[in-house]
Every structure is written in structure tokens, then in C-alpha cells.
Design an enzyme around this catalytic site. Sequence first.
Site, PDB file in Angstrom:
ATOM      1  N   GLU A  72       0.550  -1.318  -0.300  1.00  0.00           N
ATOM      2  CA  GLU A  72       0.122   0.191  -0.103  1.00  0.00           C
ATOM      3  C   GLU A  72       0.840   1.480  -0.143  1.00  0.00           C
ATOM      4  O   GLU A  72       0.909   2.258  -0.794  1.00  0.00           O
ATOM      5  CB  GLU A  72      -0.731  -0.260   0.683  1.00  0.00           C
ATOM      6  CG  GLU A  72      -2.208  -1.213   1.107  1.00  0.00           C
ATOM      7  CD  GLU A  72      -3.007  -1.056   2.632  1.00  0.00           C
ATOM      8  OE1 GLU A  72      -4.057  -1.089   2.805  1.00  0.00           O
ATOM      9  OE2 GLU A  72      -2.342  -1.376   3.552  1.00  0.00           O
TER      10      GLU A  72
ATOM     11  N   LYS B 173     -11.599   2.335   1.397  1.00  0.00           N
ATOM     12  CA  LYS B 173     -10.800   1.449   0.282  1.00  0.00           C
ATOM     13  C   LYS B 173     -11.631   1.344  -0.839  1.00  0.00           C
ATOM     14  O   LYS B 173     -11.559  -0.352  -0.078  1.00  0.00           O
ATOM     15  CB  LYS B 173      -9.715   1.213   1.438  1.00  0.00           C
ATOM     16  CG  LYS B 173      -9.028   2.932   2.304  1.00  0.00           C
ATOM     17  CD  LYS B 173      -7.965   1.569   3.345  1.00  0.00           C
ATOM     18  CE  LYS B 173      -6.748   0.606   2.646  1.00  0.00           C
ATOM     19  NZ  LYS B 173      -5.904   0.486   3.689  1.00  0.00           N
TER      20      LYS B 173
END
Length: 128
Positions: free
Chosen positions: A27, A105
Site C-alpha cells: 500500500e 478503500k
Amino acid sequence: MDSFGDTDRIILAGLAFYGYHGVMMEENALGQRFRIDLELGMDLGPAAKADEVSATISYADVYDLVKEAFEERRFKLIEALGLHIMQRLFGRFDRLDWIRIRVRKPEAPLPIVAGEAAIEILRTREQV
């Protein structure tokens, strides 16, 4: 319905950003898309009566501040990111009574076929 259900609010939904927030190394290295939904609680009566942007909060100013807060540092948790954005909004706009923020997300690193990971925080000015 929550205690804020009957109050005036400005709504900005589906604000899209690309960032590097998250716990996993991937990420932080590759980044991912985020979506932010906001409800900004304030009395909209004066703006409705005056029909003047000076009597309300400019959507463009809100977006610019959210973008700045989103990009100014990296967070491991979207909870921390959401609170940071709220703190910046309360600090800039005195007219705000409360804020509800949802940070989503859509591509969270989870073994799911569809869906998203998200948090939602609701705070009054006094709670932040």
C-alpha cells in the site's frame, strides 16, 4: 436516526483521491484509490435566505482542504486519516457544528470479490 438526522448539512460524496495510506508495504509503495464522503453540519438558513456564497461554506474550499489534508502525510489507518481531515475542517471553518466522514478503500488488500473496507466517524466540534 441519529441525533444529527434533522439538522442542515452540506454533503460531498465520492471524492476520489490516490494515496499511499495503509499498514501493508504494498500500500505504501504502490498506493491505491480512496473515496471520501462528507456531511458537514451547519445552519444553512442564512445562506438559503441570502443566496450568497459568503453566507455558507464553499464546496470548492472544502474539497481543496480535504485534498491538502489527504496528501500532507501518510497514515497507517484510515481512522487516523479521517480524524486528521476532520480536525483540519473544524480548524478552518468556524460555522461547522459537526462532521460525518466516511473513508473508503475500494481496493483494500482483502480476499474479497466485491466490496470495500471503510470507516465512518461522526464528531461535533467539541469532540475533536
